[in-house]
Each structure stands twice: as structure tokens, then as C-alpha cells.
Design a protein around this motif. Structure first.
Motif, PDB file in Angstrom:
ATOM      1  N   ALA A 140       0.822  -1.218   0.000  1.00 34.36           N
ATOM      2  CA  ALA A 140       0.000   0.000   0.000  1.00 34.36           C
ATOM      3  C   ALA A 140       0.852   1.263   0.000  1.00 34.36           C
ATOM      4  O   ALA A 140       0.554   2.216  -0.737  1.00 34.36           O
ATOM      5  N   ASP A 141       1.910   1.298   0.792  1.00 39.45           N
ATOM      6  CA  ASP A 141       2.774   2.489   0.823  1.00 39.45           C
ATOM      7  C   ASP A 141       3.407   2.745  -0.535  1.00 39.45           C
ATOM      8  O   ASP A 141       3.513   3.902  -0.964  1.00 39.45           O
ATOM      9  N   GLN A 142       3.827   1.679  -1.213  1.00 41.36           N
ATOM     10  CA  GLN A 142       4.435   1.847  -2.537  1.00 41.36           C
ATOM     11  C   GLN A 142       3.414   2.339  -3.555  1.00 41.36           C
ATOM     12  O   GLN A 142       3.739   3.153  -4.428  1.00 41.36           O
ATOM     13  N   MET A 143       2.176   1.852  -3.437  1.00 41.46           N
ATOM     14  CA  MET A 143       1.127   2.324  -4.344  1.00 41.46           C
ATOM     15  C   MET A 143       0.843   3.803  -4.087  1.00 41.46           C
ATOM     16  O   MET A 143       0.683   4.588  -5.022  1.00 41.46           O
ATOM     17  N   GLN A 144       0.799   4.197  -2.820  1.00 39.72           N
ATOM     18  CA  GLN A 144       0.544   5.597  -2.490  1.00 39.72           C
ATOM     19  C   GLN A 144       1.723   6.477  -2.890  1.00 39.72           C
ATOM     20  O   GLN A 144       1.538   7.642  -3.219  1.00 39.72           O
ATOM     21  N   SER A 145       2.912   5.928  -2.889  1.00 42.79           N
ATOM     22  CA  SER A 145       4.080   6.675  -3.346  1.00 42.79           C
ATOM     23  C   SER A 145       4.009   6.884  -4.866  1.00 42.79           C
ATOM     24  O   SER A 145       4.325   7.961  -5.368  1.00 42.79           O
ATOM     25  N   GLN A 146       3.597   5.853  -5.581  1.00 48.44           N
ATOM     26  CA  GLN A 146       3.467   5.941  -7.044  1.00 48.44           C
ATOM     27  C   GLN A 146       2.310   6.845  -7.446  1.00 48.44           C
ATOM     28  O   GLN A 146       2.409   7.606  -8.393  1.00 48.44           O
ATOM     29  N   TRP A 147       1.190   6.732  -6.729  1.00 50.79           N
ATOM     30  CA  TRP A 147      -0.014   7.507  -7.026  1.00 50.79           C
ATOM     31  C   TRP A 147      -0.442   8.233  -5.756  1.00 50.79           C
ATOM     32  O   TRP A 147      -1.258   7.726  -4.978  1.00 50.79           O
ATOM     33  N   PRO A 148       0.104   9.413  -5.482  1.00 46.47           N
ATOM     34  CA  PRO A 148      -0.154  10.118  -4.216  1.00 46.47           C
ATOM     35  C   PRO A 148      -1.625  10.389  -3.907  1.00 46.47           C
ATOM     36  O   PRO A 148      -1.978  10.531  -2.736  1.00 46.47           O
ATOM     37  N   ALA A 149      -2.483  10.446  -4.891  1.00 42.06           N
ATOM     38  CA  ALA A 149      -3.900  10.703  -4.630  1.00 42.06           C
ATOM     39  C   ALA A 149      -4.646   9.471  -4.109  1.00 42.06           C
ATOM     40  O   ALA A 149      -5.769   9.577  -3.641  1.00 42.06           O
ATOM     41  N   VAL A 150      -4.012   8.313  -4.180  1.00 39.19           N
ATOM     42  CA  VAL A 150      -4.631   7.075  -3.707  1.00 39.19           C
ATOM     43  C   VAL A 150      -4.760   7.124  -2.188  1.00 39.19           C
ATOM     44  O   VAL A 150      -3.823   7.503  -1.491  1.00 39.19           O
ATOM     45  N   ARG A 151      -5.940   6.742  -1.694  1.00 44.03           N
ATOM     46  CA  ARG A 151      -6.174   6.773  -0.248  1.00 44.03           C
ATOM     47  C   ARG A 151      -6.150   5.363   0.327  1.00 44.03           C
ATOM     48  O   ARG A 151      -6.639   4.413  -0.290  1.00 44.03           O
ATOM     49  N   ALA A 152      -5.575   5.236   1.519  1.00 40.77           N
ATOM     50  CA  ALA A 152      -5.466   3.942   2.187  1.00 40.77           C
ATOM     51  C   ALA A 152      -6.835   3.297   2.365  1.00 40.77           C
ATOM     52  O   ALA A 152      -6.984   2.078   2.191  1.00 40.77           O
ATOM     53  N   PHE A 153      -7.832   4.090   2.708  1.00 42.72           N
ATOM     54  CA  PHE A 153      -9.179   3.569   2.892  1.00 42.72           C
ATOM     55  C   PHE A 153      -9.686   2.895   1.615  1.00 42.72           C
ATOM     56  O   PHE A 153     -10.254   1.801   1.657  1.00 42.72           O
TER      57      PHE A 153
END
Length: 72
Positions: free
Chosen positions: A14-27
Motif C-alpha cells: 500500500a505504501d508503494q502504491m501511495q508513493s506511485q499515485w499520491p492521490a490514492v487513499r489507504a481507505f
């Protein structure tokens, strides 16, 4: 890395996905729970992309993640 690997390590990535796509939310990632179609649709909607463009972005990310893991 194959999508099955992503599904198995969804929470760890999840952290890597959020790093790649900053608008992605953990929820939202928690709701998607590793479903590639849902993730592709989510990225397409979030970034105003076609499904093909979002799928291509995911493939590129998978390649980068695999390359980093192979180098480690």
C-alpha cells in the motif's frame, strides 16, 4: 512481479502504491483488497484515464516493483 503477488502482499504494498499515485487513499485500497479490475477502475476514475491507460500504468508499476525486488 505478477498480480497474484500483489494480491498476496496487498497491505504491504500500500505504501508503494501511495508513493506511485499520491492521490490514492489507504481507505480505498482497503476496499479494493487486491482486485485488479477495481484498482484499475479506481486509478482511471481518480486520474481521468481510460481503463487501458490505467492498466498500462499498473503494468509499469509492477515492472518497477519487480525490478527493485530483483535488485535487492
Amino acid at each position: 512481479m505478477h498480480w497474484e503477488d500483489v494480491q498476496a502482499a496487498w497491505n504491504d504494498l500500500a505504501d508503494q502504491m501511495q508513493s506511485q499515485w499520491p492521490a490514492v487513499r489507504a481507505f480505498d485500497l482497503a476496499l479494493i483488497a487486491g482486485d485488479r479490475y477495481k484498482f484499475t477502475r479506481y486509478l482511471a476514475d481518480l486520474h481521468d484515464l481510460t481503463m487501458a491507460e490505467a492498466d498500462e500504468a499498473i503494468d509499469f508499476w509492477l515492472f518497477r516493483v519487480r525490478t527493485r525486488r530483483d535488485a535487492a
